[in-house]
Enzyme design. Structure first.
Site: not given
Length: 252
Positions: A64-65, A91, A159, A163
């Site tokens: 779990d990042v 990723n 989002y 990024k």
């Protein structure tokens, strides 16, 4: 495929589906020992079994990042099985579309927690392990960003902003670690058919979206393969802080 990554140990987050799962297969086919991490362990195990059946070396780890302890545990498992990780592909990512006035703040927070904080924690832990092992000069870290980081698409504010943060973070980490390594680079894909995109491009609105691009098509499934292999290999020794945009002209 060739064996351009033979002897390397590569950890990939968000590997249970989409481009992460493809990355795992490609990296293993190139000779690396691949550590695949995600929360959906059942999918990871099936992918691991498929890679091994094809003659590759793979380890599936629950990861779990958003949880720093979970990331450390994944690296510990990787080291116990294959040795020190010298290639990292950060990723893992999530998306919740919505216009700014309507976007739920909990969804906004999750996007930044996974897409930015998770990428940072994954990359930092990898760099720490490489430094401790004295392997930073050969280390390769690839942060997966997106062409949306540079675009102004309505309904993707959280989002796209996340990024953009990843893209700048990659340059900052590359600069901070420039003398010792590891190399840090960015892979910024265009739109590709994936679980993250869902069935959007099968809808009438999605088809209109695609029609705005010069070539009016999604990326091929294998569009990112060669660049990923290059960035994880010895061939990219002199490349750090670069953003590789692979989008078939979608952002033009």
């Amino acid at each position: 495929m060739g064996q351009g990554l033979a002897g390397r140990v590569v950890l990939i987050t968000g590997a249970s589906s989409g481009i992460g799962a493809r990355f795992a297969r490609i990296v293993a086919a190139e000779g690396a020992s691949v550590v695949i991490g995600a929360r959906r362990v059942d999918r990871l195990q099936a992918l691991r079994d498929a890679i091994v059946a094809d003659g590759g070396k793979a380890l599936a780890v629950a990861m779990d990042v958003e949880d720093e302890a979970s990331i450390a545990a994944a690296y510990n498992a990787a080291e116990a099985e294959f040795g020190v990780v010298d290639g990292v592909v950060a990723n893992a990512g999530v998306n919740h579309e919505g216009r700014a006035l309507d976007l739920d703040i909990a969804q906004f927070d999750q996007i930044f927690s996974v897409n930015v904080r998770g990428v940072f924690l994954t990359a930092r832990e990898g760099a720490r392990r490489m430094k401790a092992a004295g392997t930073t000069d050969a280390g390769r870290i690839v942060l997966v960003s997106s062409i949306t980081a540079q675009m102004r698409t309505v309904g993707t504010v959280a989002y796209s902003a996340s990024k953009a943060a990843v893209t700048h973070m990659g340059r900052l980490l590359a600069r901070e670690w420039a003398r010792s390594g590891p190399n840090v680079n960015l892979l910024s894909p265009g739109y590709i058919r994936s679980e993250l995109a869902g069935d959007w491009f099968d809808t009438e609105a999605g088809q209109k979206h695609m029609g705005l691009w010069p070539r009016r098509r999604l990326l091929d499934d294998d569009a990112l393969d060669a660049t990923l292999i290059y960035l994880l290999s010895d061939a990219s020794r002199n490349v750090t802080g670069s953003d590789f945009v692979i989008d078939d002209g979608q952002s033009l």
